[in-house]
Design an enzyme around this catalytic site. Structure first.
Site, PDB file in Angstrom:
ATOM      1  N   HIS A  65       0.838  -1.196   0.000  1.00  0.00           N
ATOM      2  CA  HIS A  65       0.000   0.000   0.000  1.00  0.00           C
ATOM      3  C   HIS A  65       0.869   1.240   0.000  1.00  0.00           C
ATOM      4  CE1 HIS A  65       0.811  -1.067   4.205  1.00  0.00           C
ATOM      5  NE2 HIS A  65       0.825   0.233   4.447  1.00  0.00           N
ATOM      6  N   CYS A 191       1.962   3.194  11.753  1.00  0.00           N
ATOM      7  CA  CYS A 191       2.881   2.682  10.741  1.00  0.00           C
ATOM      8  C   CYS A 191       3.221   3.816   9.789  1.00  0.00           C
ATOM      9  CB  CYS A 191       2.276   1.494   9.988  1.00  0.00           C
ATOM     10  SG  CYS A 191       0.858   1.917   8.944  1.00  0.00           S
TER      11      CYS A 191
END
Length: 680
Positions: A65, A191
């Site tokens: 991603h 993250c």
């Protein structure tokens, strides 16, 4: 998932055998639907995110991603692989692969929906249904939430990311708590992209909290922003879990509590262990003394990682703070020599004599300021190694130990030892169970006092003299290098500088070089080493810039644009300018760069080029000894790397029907977009 995924974005027979090929196959579907405008530019962003940390998860899931300027709307593509694709997960290849594409300016609502998918992936019924679904339309409906698995998908899994498990956990009080209330934990997850792993870790921790019968509330710090936990909830918590790969925002809110600090993937893969670990710390009274600013390393790795990995992180913590002192001090000293000659080091203090109109006075001023900056190198190195190990309580004993190392002439090696000892002593003190009444003065009085006394004793009485002798021996060895030995050392340093382009191995070579010149009167050998290191570090970005110029058809449009910037980055000694090329094609770019860097380092040493400045690239060429030969060494390495990259890229076979790389393309229609070149 709204219409972020449709049947056209589903491939139930994904045939890719590498993660790059899998990402490309799914991204091509997004291009065909007009959701991605530049295939190769988008894939470069995906590769850059992948380079930060593998996106494979336990349970056969791959979730590449990124946020990218080439994405027109938040999109999700799904592929199911019969053979599996390696995304770096500990338990093996992934058969369920989700490619998430978010626009650079994605709004909060869309990112919230994307985070919901991340939570669904922690539901075994959801993933089992995806493995058995028979057609693309049903798979898309299942992911969107229009259909549910046969056994029923948990409503919590599809909910927007919140700390909703607190209430559920509160109901399980019979085995969890001490007394009449459950054990309470607050957690933070984050993250680098803030889309997937952040919310998967949150979901895993909340589920594990319910299973353990503890009251666990999570604050996911994602790309869509975050809702701060109620201060009353934090104050009532018995312990804290940080599962993160980027610094925790407003970390000081959680100071003074037992804490487990790990990477975000640990929160996904072993949440129950983290809960057990933090409960054990609370029972032993192990309290985090302070958590104001995050440490430079932020302990992003998995708990249980090897000692060598932790040691490297601690050392890089110190080096990251030392380098600016090296750069400022080294450049000022080099300018002083350039203006006033090498005899300027014997000039009297500018406090005693300074003439505004005399160049020698200005040269002496720059030299003396640079020498003062250099005086901080070893204390800063030691202080921030200890900081990386033990947070702020490690600063005082680290700086004290580093200054002692400078005083006894233990130098760079003494600073390393002092920092590691200081951090270890502080960590040992923090493990001692102490009464609550004393905890408030621990970080301000007790820890600095005891740790400084212990470190000072060890440095002055026990290990200082042996380390000083070793430092002198290393210096004498460097001074004696000549001929083939010096050339081999230059080649080795060149290989290290080009191996990871600004990463840990690169930093080891750079630190070795700067340590040699971090004195007011460095040896000739030390200056030769510095010259070889900087020359080799300039080669990869310059070579990529040259390659995109002479054989542009071998590169994508995005890479050709990056090549223009690489000229400036390479000339400025910024090795990271080659990272976009290495991320997209590591097997061709990195070995080629290492060969060219080794040749440049060896030639620089053979030519006897010297450098007093620790940085600057071509802008400090006037300060280089044998500058013409030095530039020849760089040019040779650059040409060798360019030639190897061009040859290796020219050997790859384009996919059938692919457009010639670099040829003009009409991307106004899906059919034209499908003709993008396929990288090997």
């Amino acid at each position: 998932m709204s219409e972020m995924i449709t049947a056209d974005l589903v491939d139930l027979d994904l045939s890719a055998d590498t993660k790059e090929a899998a990402a490309r196959a799914l991204a091509e579907r997004m291009v065909a639907q007009g959701r991605v405008t530049d295939l190769d530019g988008f894939l470069a962003d995906v590769a850059a995110r992948e380079a930060q940390m593998p996106t494979g998860l336990d349970g056969g899931i791959g979730i590449p991603h990124c946020r990218s300027e080439y994405v027109t709307e938040p999109s999700l593509a799904f592929g199911r692989s019969a053979e599996g694709v390696d995304f770096g997960a500990p338990d093996g290849p992934a058969d369920l692969i989700f490619l998430i594409a978010a626009p650079a300016g994605a709004d909060d609502a869309h990112l919230t929906i994307l985070s919901a998918l991340a939570r669904q992936l922690m539901n075994a019924e959801f993933t089992s249904a995806l493995r058995s679904v028979g057609d693309a339309e049903s798979a898309a409906a299942l992911i969107r939430g229009d259909e549910t698995p046969a056994a029923g998908t948990s409503e919590d899994s599809a909910a927007a990311p919140t700390a909703a498990s607190a209430g559920a956990a509160a109901g399980s009080t019979d085995t969890a708590g001490e007394g009449d209330r459950p054990f309470r934990i607050v957690a933070v997850t984050s993250c680098p992209t803030g889309i997937a792993h952040t919310y998967m870790a949150a979901e895993a921790l909340e589920n594990a909290g319910r299973d353990a019968g503890v009251e666990l509330v999570v604050e996911p710090q994602g790309s869509a922003g975050f809702t701060r936990l109620d201060p009353a909830v934090i104050a009532a918590a018995d312990a804290v879990i940080f599962a993160h790969d980027v610094p925790v925002r407003e970390k000081e809110r959680f100071a003074g509590k037992p804490t487990v600090d790990v990477g975000v993937k640990a929160g996904i893969n072993r949440p129950a262990e983290l809960i057990t670990e933090v409960r054990g710390k609370a029972e032993r009274g192990e309290v985090t003394a302070g958590a104001g600013a995050p440490t430079p390393v932020e302990r992003g790795g998995e708990a249980g990682e090897g000692y060598g990995t932790m040691l490297r992180k601690w050392l890089m913590s110190g080096v990251s703070y030392m380098v600016p002192f090296v750069a400022a001090g080294g450049l000022l000293i080099a300018l002083g020599f350039a203006i006033g000659g090498y005899e300027i080091k014997s000039a009297p203090s500018v406090m005693q004599h300074f003439a505004w109109t005399q160049t020698d006075s200005w040269a002496a001023l720059m030299f003396q300021i640079g020498a003062v900056a250099f005086g901080f190198l070893v204390p800063v190195l030691a202080g921030y190694i200890a900081y990386g190990m033990a947070d702020r309580p490690g600063l005082v004993p680290g700086f004290v130990g580093g200054m002692i190392a400078s005083t006894i002439n233990a130098g760079f090696l003494g600073g390393l030892a002092a920092g590691l000892i200081a951090g270890g002593v502080v960590l040992a003190i923090q493990k001692v169970k102490i009464p609550k009444a004393v905890r408030g003065i621990m970080p301000v009085v007790v820890i600095p006092l005891i740790s400084s006394a212990v470190v000072g004793f060890l440095m002055f009485v026990v290990i200082g003299k042996p380390i000083a002798s070793a430092q002198k021996g290393m210096t004498d060895w460097l001074n004696g290098l000549s001929g083939s030995n010096a050339v081999l050392l230059g080649a080795l340093l060149g290989l290290m500088m080009c191996f990871d382009l600004g990463g840990p191995v690169n930093k080891v070579a750079y630190t070795f070089a700067t340590a040699g010149i971090a004195v007011s009167n460095p040896s000739d050998s030390a200056m030769k080493i510095m010259a070889a290191v900087m020359a080799a570090g300039m080669v990869p970005p310059l070579a990529m810039a040259l390659a995109t110029t002479v054989r542009g058809k071998l590169f994508t449009e995005t890479e050709r644009e990056n090549g223009k910037a690489a000229w400036v980055l390479g000339a400025s000694f910024i090795s990271e300018g080659a990272i976009p090329f290495a991320a997209a094609d590591p097997l061709r770019v990195i070995p080629s760069s290492m060969v060219g860097g080794a040749i440049t380092g060896a030639l620089s040493m053979a030519f006897g080029a010297t450098l007093r400045a620790p940085h600057g690239g071509i802008f400090v060429v006037p300060l280089i000894g044998s500058p013409f030969l030095y530039l020849i060494a760089i040019a040779v390495g650059m040409c060798v790397t360019t030639a190897l990259v061009v040859v290796l890229k020219g050997m790859r076979k384009p996919a059938a029907g692919a457009t010639a790389p670099g040829a003009p393309e009409d991307i106004s229609t899906p059919a034209a977009e499908a003709k993008q070149p396929v990288a090997a």
